[in-house]
Write a protein that holds these residues in place. Structure first.
Motif, PDB file in Angstrom:
ATOM      1  N   PRO A 195       0.831  -1.211   0.000  1.00 44.43           N
ATOM      2  CA  PRO A 195       0.000   0.000   0.000  1.00 44.43           C
ATOM      3  C   PRO A 195       0.866   1.261   0.000  1.00 44.43           C
ATOM      4  CG  PRO A 195       0.037  -0.994   2.174  1.00 44.43           C
ATOM      5  CD  PRO A 195       0.733  -1.963   1.260  1.00 44.43           C
ATOM      6  N   CYS A 197       0.960   5.344   1.184  1.00 45.92           N
ATOM      7  CA  CYS A 197       0.325   6.297   2.102  1.00 45.92           C
ATOM      8  C   CYS A 197      -0.264   7.474   1.332  1.00 45.92           C
ATOM      9  CB  CYS A 197       1.344   6.786   3.125  1.00 45.92           C
ATOM     10  SG  CYS A 197       0.679   7.968   4.310  1.00 45.92           S
ATOM     11  N   SER A 209      -0.758   0.269   9.931  1.00 45.44           N
ATOM     12  CA  SER A 209      -1.305   1.239   8.989  1.00 45.44           C
ATOM     13  C   SER A 209      -2.827   1.215   9.059  1.00 45.44           C
ATOM     14  CB  SER A 209      -0.837   0.929   7.574  1.00 45.44           C
ATOM     15  OG  SER A 209      -1.303  -0.350   7.155  1.00 45.44           O
ATOM     16  N   GLN A 211      -6.587   1.816   6.740  1.00 43.50           N
ATOM     17  CA  GLN A 211      -7.224   1.871   5.424  1.00 43.50           C
ATOM     18  C   GLN A 211      -8.619   2.454   5.565  1.00 43.50           C
ATOM     19  OE1 GLN A 211      -5.707  -1.260   6.430  1.00 43.50           O
ATOM     20  NE2 GLN A 211      -3.875  -0.429   5.427  1.00 43.50           N
ATOM     21  N   LEU A 215      -8.153   3.807   0.357  1.00 43.19           N
ATOM     22  CA  LEU A 215      -6.857   4.457   0.527  1.00 43.19           C
ATOM     23  C   LEU A 215      -6.171   3.926   1.787  1.00 43.19           C
ATOM     24  CD1 LEU A 215      -7.846   8.150  -0.306  1.00 43.19           C
ATOM     25  CD2 LEU A 215      -6.756   6.478  -1.827  1.00 43.19           C
ATOM     26  N   SER A 216      -4.854   4.148   1.852  1.00 44.39           N
ATOM     27  CA  SER A 216      -4.070   3.689   3.002  1.00 44.39           C
ATOM     28  C   SER A 216      -3.257   4.840   3.576  1.00 44.39           C
ATOM     29  CB  SER A 216      -3.123   2.558   2.575  1.00 44.39           C
ATOM     30  OG  SER A 216      -3.833   1.447   2.059  1.00 44.39           O
ATOM     31  N   TRP A 217      -2.932   4.727   4.862  1.00 45.56           N
ATOM     32  CA  TRP A 217      -2.117   5.721   5.546  1.00 45.56           C
ATOM     33  C   TRP A 217      -1.186   5.032   6.534  1.00 45.56           C
ATOM     34  CZ3 TRP A 217      -7.163   6.576   4.275  1.00 45.56           C
ATOM     35  CH2 TRP A 217      -7.498   7.796   3.664  1.00 45.56           C
TER      36      TRP A 217
END
Length: 254
Positions: A195, A197, A209, A211, A215-217
């Motif tokens: 993924p 960020c 992390s 989701q 989207l992912s962060w």
């Protein structure tokens, strides 16, 4: 003659054929010094091959374990999928010459053998036919094409068709990643493996992390863009990838 900036592709064509290769690329994307194509190439280089996808020292806040995981990730893609396209005439790539010759011989001896009216067999030699892997259209024998060694030398592409299978953008400097029987740009290959960020744009090598909505962060980056408050476990708004806590969203709406 074109002044090509920073081209890493391998050329196995004459100067005249190299010029023709450039002419087969849309004019606005030809990497000619001082022209729009050169600026386009620079933008694409940063977009498709961000330095923080290639060098752990360019990433922010990697732990020792994440650093190790990233090094292994880079080593693996360099060994297994990374390549640089080769420009050549059909059948004339570095290790494709013999393959092209075998294909021509096969077509001449098998596909075009005809039985004559007197009962004898007469072979009508014909040139091998090549088709672009992307558009499936035939390629003239005197027209430069692009080969990708990891794809095998039985495949080739029109210069304008050597694009990422995910975003359909031309591959800058013909740098490609070969996965699932297709060519990818560096950005989308990396995103297919790990993924990315949505806040810092770096690949995530931590298991810690978050989701949301596709989207992912990094967990530390899942914060309000206005007040920088952590949003983990709290109500938030997401607008085009931008995070906002409920309080800041309410203030902005007033």
């Amino acid at each position: 003659m074109y002044a090509v900036q920073g081209s890493l592709c391998r050329l196995r064509v004459s100067c005249l054929e190299a010029t023709r290769y450039m002419e087969l690329i849309p004019k606005e994307r030809q990497p000619v010094a001082g022209m729009e194509g050169a600026y386009y190439r620079r933008r694409q280089l940063m977009r498709q091959l961000p330095i923080y996808d290639q060098d752990p020292s360019q990433c922010h806040g990697l732990s020792e374990d994440e650093h190790t995981v990233m090094e292994e990730f880079i080593k693996k893609y360099k060994n297994d999928v990374l390549g640089v396209g080769e420009v050549a005439l059909p059948g004339q790539a570095s290790t494709g010459k013999e393959e092209g010759k075998r294909q021509e011989d096969k077509i001449a001896t098998v596909s075009t053998a005809q039985t004559a009216t007197n009962g004898t067999v007469s072979a009508t030699p014909q040139k091998a036919e090549y088709a672009c892997e992307t558009c499936k259209q035939p390629v003239p024998m005197d027209s430069p094409v692009v080969y990708a060694d990891r794809a095998g030398y039985d495949r080739l592409w029109h210069p304008a068709c050597f694009v990422c299978s995910k975003c359909s953008e031309p591959l800058v400097d013909l740098i490609y990643f070969w996965k699932n029987d297709a060519i990818w740009c560096g950005r989308h290959y990396c995103e297919s493996e790990r993924p990315r960020c949505a806040a810092c744009d770096e690949i995530i090598f931590s298991e810690n992390s978050l989701q949301a909505e596709g989207l992912s962060w990094h967990k530390d980056h899942f914060t309000c863009l206005e007040c920088e408050q952590s949003l983990a476990g709290t109500p938030y708004a997401l607008d085009h990838g931008r995070l906002c806590c409920a309080a800041c969203k309410k203030m902005k709406s007033c």
